[in-house]
Structure formats: C-alpha cells, structure tokens
Design a protein around this motif. Structure first.
Motif, PDB file in Angstrom:
ATOM      1  N   ARG A 137       8.826   5.784 -13.609  1.00 51.42           N
ATOM      2  CA  ARG A 137       7.811   5.170 -12.750  1.00 51.42           C
ATOM      3  C   ARG A 137       6.425   5.687 -13.099  1.00 51.42           C
ATOM      4  O   ARG A 137       6.247   6.870 -13.388  1.00 51.42           O
ATOM      5  CB  ARG A 137       8.106   5.500 -11.282  1.00 51.42           C
ATOM      6  CG  ARG A 137       7.250   4.736 -10.294  1.00 51.42           C
ATOM      7  CD  ARG A 137       7.732   4.893  -8.864  1.00 51.42           C
ATOM      8  NE  ARG A 137       7.182   6.069  -8.204  1.00 51.42           N
ATOM      9  CZ  ARG A 137       7.847   7.192  -7.961  1.00 51.42           C
ATOM     10  NH1 ARG A 137       9.118   7.295  -8.332  1.00 51.42           N
ATOM     11  NH2 ARG A 137       7.287   8.209  -7.334  1.00 51.42           N
ATOM     12  N   LEU A 138       5.466   4.797 -13.089  1.00 51.16           N
ATOM     13  CA  LEU A 138       4.048   5.146 -13.214  1.00 51.16           C
ATOM     14  C   LEU A 138       3.382   4.881 -11.876  1.00 51.16           C
ATOM     15  O   LEU A 138       3.488   3.771 -11.331  1.00 51.16           O
ATOM     16  CB  LEU A 138       3.364   4.308 -14.300  1.00 51.16           C
ATOM     17  CG  LEU A 138       1.836   4.280 -14.270  1.00 51.16           C
ATOM     18  CD1 LEU A 138       1.258   5.645 -14.586  1.00 51.16           C
ATOM     19  CD2 LEU A 138       1.295   3.242 -15.247  1.00 51.16           C
ATOM     20  N   ASP A 139       2.699   5.886 -11.338  1.00 51.77           N
ATOM     21  CA  ASP A 139       1.952   5.717 -10.101  1.00 51.77           C
ATOM     22  C   ASP A 139       0.467   5.922 -10.368  1.00 51.77           C
ATOM     23  O   ASP A 139       0.064   6.965 -10.916  1.00 51.77           O
ATOM     24  CB  ASP A 139       2.409   6.717  -9.037  1.00 51.77           C
ATOM     25  CG  ASP A 139       3.748   6.347  -8.418  1.00 51.77           C
ATOM     26  OD1 ASP A 139       4.132   5.162  -8.517  1.00 51.77           O
ATOM     27  OD2 ASP A 139       4.408   7.238  -7.861  1.00 51.77           O
TER      28      ASP A 139
ATOM     29  N   LEU B  36      -2.933   6.711  -8.552  1.00 55.41           N
ATOM     30  CA  LEU B  36      -3.281   7.361  -7.294  1.00 55.41           C
ATOM     31  C   LEU B  36      -4.793   7.451  -7.127  1.00 55.41           C
ATOM     32  O   LEU B  36      -5.545   7.370  -8.110  1.00 55.41           O
ATOM     33  CB  LEU B  36      -2.697   8.783  -7.256  1.00 55.41           C
ATOM     34  CG  LEU B  36      -1.240   8.976  -7.689  1.00 55.41           C
ATOM     35  CD1 LEU B  36      -0.902  10.453  -7.764  1.00 55.41           C
ATOM     36  CD2 LEU B  36      -0.295   8.252  -6.736  1.00 55.41           C
TER      37      LEU B  36
ATOM     38  N   VAL C 297      -0.923   6.579  -3.168  1.00 55.91           N
ATOM     39  CA  VAL C 297      -0.485   5.643  -4.196  1.00 55.91           C
ATOM     40  C   VAL C 297      -1.223   4.314  -4.027  1.00 55.91           C
ATOM     41  O   VAL C 297      -1.195   3.703  -2.957  1.00 55.91           O
ATOM     42  CB  VAL C 297       1.042   5.410  -4.125  1.00 55.91           C
ATOM     43  CG1 VAL C 297       1.467   4.363  -5.155  1.00 55.91           C
ATOM     44  CG2 VAL C 297       1.788   6.716  -4.357  1.00 55.91           C
TER      45      VAL C 297
ATOM     46  N   GLN D 164      -0.922   1.869  -6.738  1.00 61.89           N
ATOM     47  CA  GLN D 164      -0.042   0.880  -7.374  1.00 61.89           C
ATOM     48  C   GLN D 164       1.033   1.600  -8.161  1.00 61.89           C
ATOM     49  O   GLN D 164       0.799   2.690  -8.708  1.00 61.89           O
ATOM     50  CB  GLN D 164      -0.841  -0.025  -8.313  1.00 61.89           C
ATOM     51  CG  GLN D 164       0.011  -1.137  -8.945  1.00 61.89           C
ATOM     52  CD  GLN D 164      -0.835  -2.180  -9.645  1.00 61.89           C
ATOM     53  OE1 GLN D 164      -1.895  -2.559  -9.153  1.00 61.89           O
ATOM     54  NE2 GLN D 164      -0.379  -2.626 -10.793  1.00 61.89           N
ATOM     55  N   SER D 165       2.219   1.021  -8.216  1.00 62.29           N
ATOM     56  CA  SER D 165       3.345   1.609  -8.953  1.00 62.29           C
ATOM     57  C   SER D 165       3.920   0.604  -9.942  1.00 62.29           C
ATOM     58  O   SER D 165       3.884  -0.610  -9.700  1.00 62.29           O
ATOM     59  CB  SER D 165       4.458   2.050  -7.992  1.00 62.29           C
ATOM     60  OG  SER D 165       4.055   3.141  -7.208  1.00 62.29           O
ATOM     61  N   THR D 166       4.448   1.126 -11.034  1.00 65.56           N
ATOM     62  CA  THR D 166       5.170   0.310 -12.009  1.00 65.56           C
ATOM     63  C   THR D 166       6.560   0.905 -12.195  1.00 65.56           C
ATOM     64  O   THR D 166       6.693   2.110 -12.454  1.00 65.56           O
ATOM     65  CB  THR D 166       4.441   0.283 -13.367  1.00 65.56           C
ATOM     66  OG1 THR D 166       3.132  -0.242 -13.180  1.00 65.56           O
ATOM     67  CG2 THR D 166       5.200  -0.582 -14.364  1.00 65.56           C
ATOM     68  N   ASP D 167       7.593   0.081 -12.048  1.00 60.85           N
ATOM     69  CA  ASP D 167       8.983   0.515 -12.167  1.00 60.85           C
ATOM     70  C   ASP D 167       9.458   0.300 -13.597  1.00 60.85           C
ATOM     71  O   ASP D 167       9.785  -0.823 -13.997  1.00 60.85           O
ATOM     72  CB  ASP D 167       9.849  -0.279 -11.189  1.00 60.85           C
ATOM     73  CG  ASP D 167      11.312   0.136 -11.230  1.00 60.85           C
ATOM     74  OD1 ASP D 167      11.668   1.031 -12.020  1.00 60.85           O
ATOM     75  OD2 ASP D 167      12.112  -0.448 -10.474  1.00 60.85           O
TER      76      ASP D 167
ATOM     77  N   ARG E 230       8.376  10.810 -13.335  1.00 63.88           N
ATOM     78  CA  ARG E 230       7.224  10.097 -12.760  1.00 63.88           C
ATOM     79  C   ARG E 230       5.953  10.491 -13.502  1.00 63.88           C
ATOM     80  O   ARG E 230       5.646  11.674 -13.676  1.00 63.88           O
ATOM     81  CB  ARG E 230       7.088  10.435 -11.284  1.00 63.88           C
ATOM     82  CG  ARG E 230       5.927   9.754 -10.559  1.00 63.88           C
ATOM     83  CD  ARG E 230       5.748  10.384  -9.196  1.00 63.88           C
ATOM     84  NE  ARG E 230       4.732   9.708  -8.389  1.00 63.88           N
ATOM     85  CZ  ARG E 230       3.893  10.350  -7.588  1.00 63.88           C
ATOM     86  NH1 ARG E 230       3.933  11.660  -7.481  1.00 63.88           N
ATOM     87  NH2 ARG E 230       3.000   9.673  -6.876  1.00 63.88           N
TER      88      ARG E 230
ATOM     89  N   THR F 188       1.806  10.123 -13.476  1.00 66.36           N
ATOM     90  CA  THR F 188       0.740   9.788 -12.531  1.00 66.36           C
ATOM     91  C   THR F 188      -0.616   9.783 -13.226  1.00 66.36           C
ATOM     92  O   THR F 188      -0.849  10.511 -14.179  1.00 66.36           O
ATOM     93  CB  THR F 188       0.678  10.783 -11.361  1.00 66.36           C
ATOM     94  OG1 THR F 188       0.342  12.091 -11.855  1.00 66.36           O
ATOM     95  CG2 THR F 188       1.995  10.831 -10.613  1.00 66.36           C
TER      96      THR F 188
ATOM     97  N   SER G  53      -4.604   9.780 -11.663  1.00 66.31           N
ATOM     98  CA  SER G  53      -5.381   9.862 -10.433  1.00 66.31           C
ATOM     99  C   SER G  53      -6.850   9.599 -10.717  1.00 66.31           C
ATOM    100  O   SER G  53      -7.428  10.196 -11.631  1.00 66.31           O
ATOM    101  CB  SER G  53      -5.225  11.251  -9.802  1.00 66.31           C
ATOM    102  OG  SER G  53      -3.855  11.548  -9.589  1.00 66.31           O
TER     103      SER G  53
END
Length: 361
Positions: A70-72, A74, A80, A82-85, A193, A195, A197
């Motif tokens: 996952r990419l979050d 922030l 968070v 937006q997230s990418t699964d 994960r 991230t 920011s």
C-alpha cells in the motif's frame, strides 16, 4: 553479434543481460574505477518488474527487495489523504506491482547475472563520433573503441548524447532532494506500507527495505541550481526543516548517520526528438531523464533494455533501432509530461495538487 555499452548502471547492466539471452557478445565501459554500492533507495513499480521478468532478472531483484502492499499519501500531521492498494494490482498482474530496495542491492542483483570480465572500469567516455557505419568512442585515458553498435547508458550527463545530439539540454526542476538510509525499523512502521508526507513546499517519503532499514527522501523547492544554503545543509538542517512532521519521521531522522546524507539538485532532460543516431542508441537517463516524482527513472531504463533486446531478437539491427525509437519516444515523453505537476507544486511552495503515485527516488 556484438554491442559496446557505455555505462554499468541500471540501464547498461539490464540491456547487457537482455543481449546475453540472445547469445550476443557485449563489452561494458564504465567510468568508475571500481563497482561498489552507491546511492540510497528506489522503488520499482509494475512496469519495471514486468521488464525484469522479460530479462530473466525478476527473481534476483525481488530477493533483495521489500514488497509494498500500500502507498499512503499523508499530510504533515499524518492524516491519510489518499491510498493505493498494490496488492490488488499484484493479483491482477500475477507478479509484484511495487517493491523498494537499496540501489546498491539492485546493482548487485543485476551484476550477479553477468560475467565481470565484460566490464571495463576506469573508462570515462568523453566523446563519440560516427566513422562510416561505426561509432568511435574516445575515453579520457586516450583509448579509442570503435563498434558497429553502441548503446549509451551513461546517465543524464551522457558524453555520447552530448556529442551526437548537441541540441540536447538538461533542465533544473527547481527543487532539491536529500536521501539516506536509517538503520532500525520504528515499531509504528509497517514494512509493506510506503508513505509520502506533504507540507507547504516540501515533502518526505519513508519506505522499509530489507535488513531492518528505512530508506527516506526529503524534497524542498529551490530558486537556483547549487543553492549553497541547501547544498551545505547537514542532517540537523534537514531535521529542522521537517520538525513539524508526524512520527515516525523525527525518529527515522534521528537514527540516520549524519555522514550518510546524499544531496542533489533535481534535473531532467528536455524531450529528445530521437533516441538514436545511426547505430548509436540512448537508453535510460541518457535518453529521457525525468524527475523522480513518479519513481520511473529505473523503470523506464529497464523497459528500454527489455524492449530493445526483444526487438533485436526478431528484427535486423537497423529495423530494431528504428522500431525502438518509435516505441520509446512516445512512452518517455508521456512520463515526462506527467511528472512536472508534482515537482512544480513542491518548487512553488504549495501543497500537492494531486498525489504522487509512487515513491520518488
């Protein structure tokens, strides 16, 4: 068949492996006096990993990498946006769709598939010119090497490109970046994960890599190339710049060895009208250096290598070169066009207008 490759970086080693699969002879000329791990981390997305499968390098590279699920994206307080699964994409593609590793470990994996005797070190290429149907390369030590096929993989400051494509121009993207590896893994970090920011005019990304380490990068806008205030900033200066950011960013920076910091101005290359000149072919950053906002520098280089090797496997050399140029120009120009909105928001001191789809690096 025989090819001379200039540069033993990602593009050069990858294309050497691709040509080896075809039974070709290759010689690689590298300016460094020795091959050793350099840099910090980088991300490989689905296109890069697919290219590695084509080149027979997937297993060797993935063994050195941390899979990312996952990419979050922030804000600077850790909320968070937006997230990418990536697990979903991995299931769809039948292979990993995102991984992060140390650049040195990637280099080691690529080297493991080649015979070291084909790599000639301490060979800095300083000029290239066409001699009939061949390309003559001149090196800093005075040696001249001539070949019927030259693959230039010598980076954004490519001597081959500058000689054969004098109209090419490097461009300052108006931001700078620090990179480093911090030992240890804070308890709050999920290794799967990734991230990134964002604050006003700056951003920082964290990714776990094998060996209980964290790769991080930090970017901020810059008004001029080689800004002395940024160029001379030490780890304490970077910590002060990102002091208002959420945990575990302060902890990761605290763990970072002060002498491990790598600083660079971010450059890209104005779009080229062609990646080929006779039987000289540009690959990787020598052809299409882009800002790291989309994390596609290494991926595009691997794509170049996979596509060129595949074309050489079914077409004549001249046909393959023409087809390569047509295919890769469109692809590289699209990636370059997609990168500026991200880096410009950083350079102008504004929050992100849209999330970065993967780790810069």
């Amino acid at each position: 068949m025989r090819a001379v490759i200039v540069g033993a970086g990602i593009a050069g080693l990858a294309v050497a492996k691709g040509l080896r699969l075809l039974g070709w002879e290759t010689e690689i000329y590298e300016q460094a006096s020795e091959l050793k791990p350099l840099g910090a981390g980088l991300s490989l997305s689905a296109n890069a990993l697919r290219a590695l499968r084509t080149l027979g390098l997937y297993e060797a590279v993935v063994a050195e990498a941390q899979p990312i699920h996952r990419l979050d994206l922030l804000d600077n307080k850790g909320q968070v946006l937006q997230s990418t699964d990536f697990q979903r994409f991995s299931q769809q593609y039948g292979h990993l769709s995102m991984a992060v590793l140390h650049r040195g470990d990637l280099h080691k994996a690529l080297l493991s598939e080649l015979t070291r005797s084909i790599i000639h070190t301490d060979m800095e290429c300083v000029d290239a010119r066409q001699v009939g149907e061949n390309i003559a390369l001149r090196f800093a030590n005075g040696e001249i090497v001539e070949s019927g096929l030259v693959l230039a993989c010598d980076g954004i400051h490519s001597a081959v490109r500058r000689a054969l494509f004098p109209q090419s121009r490097e461009h300052f993207a108006r931001y700078a970046c620090w990179r480093a590896i911090a030992p240890g893994l804070p308890q709050v970090i999920d290794p799967t994960r990734l991230t990134e920011s964002w604050g006003a005019g700056k951003r920082i990304g964290l990714a776990a890599i094998p060996g209980e380490r964290v790769y991080w990068f930090a970017c901020c806008g810059a008004d001029r190339l080689g800004d002395p205030e940024l160029a001379q900033a030490d780890l304490a200066g970077v910590q002060a710049m990102f002091s208002g950011f959420h945990e575990p960013i302060p902890e990761v920076l605290d763990r970072t060895p002060a002498d491990s910091l790598i600083w660079t101005d971010i450059l890209d290359l104005d779009p080229m009208p062609s990646f080929t000149c006779g039987r000289a072919v540009l690959l990787g950053d020598a052809a299409h250096a882009v800002t790291p906002d989309l994390g596609q520098g290494a991926g595009l280089a691997m794509e170049d290598a996979a596509v060129l090797a595949a074309l050489f496997g079914r077409l004549s050399i001249d046909q393959a070169i023409r087809e390569y140029d047509m295919r890769r120009l469109n692809r590289a120009h699209k990636i370059a066009a997609d990168s500026p909105p991200l880096c410009q928001s950083c350079a102008m001191g504004e929050p992100a207008c849209r999330p970065a789809p993967q780790l810069a690096g």
